[in-house]
Every structure is written in C-alpha cells, then in structure tokens.
Design a protein around this motif. Sequence first.
Motif, PDB file in Angstrom:
ATOM      1  N   TYR A 163       0.909  -0.999   0.251  1.00  0.00           N
ATOM      2  CA  TYR A 163       0.371  -0.088  -0.226  1.00  0.00           C
ATOM      3  C   TYR A 163       0.949   1.618   0.165  1.00  0.00           C
ATOM      4  O   TYR A 163       0.715   1.874   1.283  1.00  0.00           O
TER       5      TYR A 163
ATOM      6  N   PHE B  77      -5.542  -1.156  -5.580  1.00  0.00           N
ATOM      7  CA  PHE B  77      -6.310  -1.797  -5.046  1.00  0.00           C
ATOM      8  C   PHE B  77      -8.061  -1.338  -4.752  1.00  0.00           C
ATOM      9  O   PHE B  77      -8.562  -2.107  -4.783  1.00  0.00           O
TER      10      PHE B  77
ATOM     11  N   TYR C  76     -13.983  -8.838  -7.015  1.00  0.00           N
ATOM     12  CA  TYR C  76     -13.695  -9.511  -5.686  1.00  0.00           C
ATOM     13  C   TYR C  76     -15.010  -8.759  -5.888  1.00  0.00           C
ATOM     14  O   TYR C  76     -15.363  -7.582  -5.597  1.00  0.00           O
TER      15      TYR C  76
ATOM     16  N   GLY D  14     -13.331  -5.491   5.586  1.00  0.00           N
ATOM     17  CA  GLY D  14     -12.747  -5.206   4.630  1.00  0.00           C
ATOM     18  C   GLY D  14     -12.220  -6.753   4.529  1.00  0.00           C
ATOM     19  O   GLY D  14     -10.926  -6.905   4.039  1.00  0.00           O
ATOM     20  N   ALA D  15     -11.942  -7.797   5.608  1.00  0.00           N
ATOM     21  CA  ALA D  15     -11.403  -8.689   5.153  1.00  0.00           C
ATOM     22  C   ALA D  15      -9.907  -8.829   5.886  1.00  0.00           C
ATOM     23  O   ALA D  15      -9.167  -9.236   5.656  1.00  0.00           O
ATOM     24  N   ASN D  16      -9.567  -7.793   5.983  1.00  0.00           N
ATOM     25  CA  ASN D  16      -8.412  -7.375   6.639  1.00  0.00           C
ATOM     26  C   ASN D  16      -8.026  -8.697   7.755  1.00  0.00           C
ATOM     27  O   ASN D  16      -6.103  -8.629   7.283  1.00  0.00           O
TER      28      ASN D  16
ATOM     29  N   ASN E   6      -5.952 -11.546   6.351  1.00  0.00           N
ATOM     30  CA  ASN E   6      -4.281 -11.724   5.461  1.00  0.00           C
ATOM     31  C   ASN E   6      -3.528 -11.662   7.019  1.00  0.00           C
ATOM     32  O   ASN E   6      -2.383 -11.934   6.674  1.00  0.00           O
TER      33      ASN E   6
ATOM     34  N   TYR F 223      -8.949 -13.336  -7.227  1.00  0.00           N
ATOM     35  CA  TYR F 223      -7.283 -12.903  -6.412  1.00  0.00           C
ATOM     36  C   TYR F 223      -6.951 -13.221  -8.273  1.00  0.00           C
ATOM     37  O   TYR F 223      -5.243 -12.986  -8.108  1.00  0.00           O
TER      38      TYR F 223
ATOM     39  N   PHE G 135      -1.267  -5.575  -8.568  1.00  0.00           N
ATOM     40  CA  PHE G 135      -1.132  -4.989  -7.514  1.00  0.00           C
ATOM     41  C   PHE G 135       0.125  -5.991  -6.812  1.00  0.00           C
ATOM     42  O   PHE G 135       0.956  -5.427  -6.111  1.00  0.00           O
TER      43      PHE G 135
ATOM     44  N   GLU H 181       0.904 -12.796  -0.611  1.00  0.00           N
ATOM     45  CA  GLU H 181      -0.048 -12.750   0.493  1.00  0.00           C
ATOM     46  C   GLU H 181      -0.360 -13.766   0.977  1.00  0.00           C
ATOM     47  O   GLU H 181      -1.246 -14.702  -0.011  1.00  0.00           O
TER      48      GLU H 181
ATOM     49  N   SER I  97      -4.579 -14.595   2.263  1.00  0.00           N
ATOM     50  CA  SER I  97      -6.448 -13.811   1.998  1.00  0.00           C
ATOM     51  C   SER I  97      -6.622 -15.288   2.588  1.00  0.00           C
ATOM     52  O   SER I  97      -7.455 -16.078   1.895  1.00  0.00           O
TER      53      SER I  97
HETATM   54  C1  AVI Z   1      -7.299  -6.232   1.944  1.00  0.00           C
HETATM   55  N1  AVI Z   1      -7.647  -7.435   2.368  1.00  0.00           N
HETATM   56  C2  AVI Z   1      -8.267  -8.102   2.842  1.00  0.00           C
HETATM   57  C3  AVI Z   1      -7.580  -7.794   0.471  1.00  0.00           C
HETATM   58  C4  AVI Z   1      -7.824  -9.479   0.979  1.00  0.00           C
HETATM   59  O1  AVI Z   1      -9.117  -9.894   0.130  1.00  0.00           O
HETATM   60  O2  AVI Z   1      -7.052 -10.058   1.049  1.00  0.00           O
HETATM   61  C5  AVI Z   1      -6.507  -7.236  -0.400  1.00  0.00           C
HETATM   62  C6  AVI Z   1      -6.277  -8.120  -1.525  1.00  0.00           C
HETATM   63  N2  AVI Z   1      -5.031  -8.842  -2.185  1.00  0.00           N
HETATM   64  C7  AVI Z   1      -5.270  -8.731  -3.125  1.00  0.00           C
HETATM   65  N3  AVI Z   1      -6.436  -8.908  -4.199  1.00  0.00           N
HETATM   66  C8  AVI Z   1      -7.440  -8.442  -2.510  1.00  0.00           C
END
Ligand code: AVI
Length: 327
Positions: A41, A49, A58, A169-171, A174, A214, A224, A289, A291
């Motif tokens: 970010y 994002f 999404y 936001g489902a943070n 992560n 994703y 991203f 990452e 999720s």
């Molecule tokens: C911020 N977070 C909740 C997003 C997620 O869905 O994990 C970040 C993201 N990564 C890829 N798309 C969105």
Amino acid sequence: HSTVISTPATVSRSRHTSTFYNDVVQGLRAQQKYLDPKYFYDAPGDVLFQQIMQCPEYYLTACEMEIMQEQSAAIAAAFDEHASDYDIVELGAGDASKSVHLLKQLLDNGVDYTYFPIDISGNVIQLLEDSLPESLPGLQFQGLQGEYFEMLKVANDISPKRKIILFMGANIGNFTPFAARSFCQQLRRHMHPGDLLLTGFDLKKHPQLILHAYNDDAGITREFNFNLLRRINRELDGNFDISQFEHFPTYDPQTGSCKSYLISLCDQQVRIGDNVVIKFRENEPLYMEISQKYDPVEIDQLASLGGFAPVARFSDHRNWFSDYLWQ
Ligand code: AVI
C-alpha cells in the motif's frame, strides 16, 4: 460538534524506509521467500487496490458495502445496546467508503463521537482529511498514520471515551489463522472493558469464486502484486525484472487459505541496493499474501481463543461475507 482535528500523527520516513528495507531483505533471504503484504500500500498500490475493489470478480467489497448500506441502523443499535459514550477507531481505514455509511448513521442518531481512522499509508490519511469534511459534514475526526496498536494508544491518549474498533474489509484474512489468533489476543490487550470490535470475514464459498476474486480478468491483482517489486526497485534501489515473474494465486478449499505467489520464470539474480544480491531458481515461488477464508464455527473459535465473545453478526444476502461484533 463540528471541530475538525486534522493534524495526522506521522512516523518518520527514514525509520519507515529502513524497516521496509530490513523486512524485504529478511523475507528474500528466507529459505521460503516471502514479502509482507502490508507493503502493497504505497501511493500506486493504493490506486491499484481501489481498482481491485471495483473489479466485478472481487465480490468482497460489494458484499460489505451491502451490509453497511442496508444494515447500518441495526449495527448502530447493536453498538448502543452494548456500549455507551464511545468513539470509533478504524484499523486500516482505506478510503472509508464502506464505514462512511455507518458513520453517517451514527451522526444521524446524534451520537457524539470522534472518528479515528488509522492507516499505514500516509497517502490514505491525507485523502481522508480532504474528503471527510465534504462527505460527512460535522464529523469530528483525527487521522492517524502508523501501526495499528501504536496509533490505538494515541487515540486513547487523545480521548478517554470507550472505543468501538472497526477492522473491516476482511483485513483479518491477511493474517494466517495462527497469526490472526495472536493479533486478536494482542488487540484485546490494547482494549479496555466496554470496548467493542466490529470485524469483517470473507466466508468459505465455491472455490472458483474465491480464486477468481484474486485473479481478475483485467489483471489488476497481478499488477497489485508486481507493484510491490516495483516499489522495491523505486525505494530500495532494486532491479527486479517484472517480466521474469508470473502471478500465481491459489486457493485450498479445505484450509480456506487463498495464497498468492510470484513465480520466478528463470534462474536469476536480483540486486537490492549496493549490498544485497538475491538468487531465484527457475519456478521458485515468492510468497506474497494470504487471504484466509473462514466458516462461522472457525470464526467463533477465533473469537474465544482471542478472548472475545460474539454479540452480533451481519451478513450480505448471499451469506458470502459477515461483519461480526465482538465484546
Ligand atoms: C486488504 N485485503 C483484505 C485484501 C484481500 O482480499 O486479501 C487485499 C487484496 N489482495 C488481493 N486482492 C485484494
């Protein structure tokens, strides 16, 4: 109550940059290479994002938007049932486009509160400072740039009221489930009796829907991920050749883990600054990452292991996403 407090607390740039460098080098030197997704970010990453949140694939944003638009009155009522004389703190506020509906509901209800949006991105806090007075006239707010727990302390120093913490936001996804548990335990230690937590979870659903979220057709999620390599090139004098990496998202429907990797397309060396050279083998993954997706039983387990008790749950009409209120 129309005072706007608008001086953001800032973390010095040099400290921030050197932490970035240390984290990047540590991750790239590990046996299983990884980068910390919090570094997605920066300013270009924020824009990407925003675009992800607009992607038809999404679904998460639309689900939580529906909850905020249609159930803000019910959420506000649950706040009032379980807390009194409170402020709102938002961890990872982003553009606050979802929470704004809840904030408006609270203003309409005549609740006297200060809104403390916390974000790692100074860019995001600046945008909020510019936009909130227009979108929510009369809102009292104080933007805080920095790490969640540090800034939560700052918010508690500024105002003695109880805090309702938004972590939307489902943070929470992560974090790995293990890290989510310790995050909840740590967060609870930073909270006071009478504080509440409203936290968003993306729920397990058809694996293809999740994977597609994703791996959008326009390739924005890929960009991203690439942007973090570009950021390393820009800020840490790296020389990643983006064309030699491939975006590889995965989803395991049993564990609920959605993980993104960048795959090295050849044997290659990447230099970071003057002192660091990282070797990648052909097909070697760089873990970017997680999720994590949950089911309601796992969410209740997480609450109790974290030291919380669930008090209410708000879901979209397809039951794809839930915001939970915990005390
Ligand atoms: C911020 N977070 C909740 C997003 C997620 O869905 O994990 C970040 C993201 N990564 C890829 N798309 C969105």
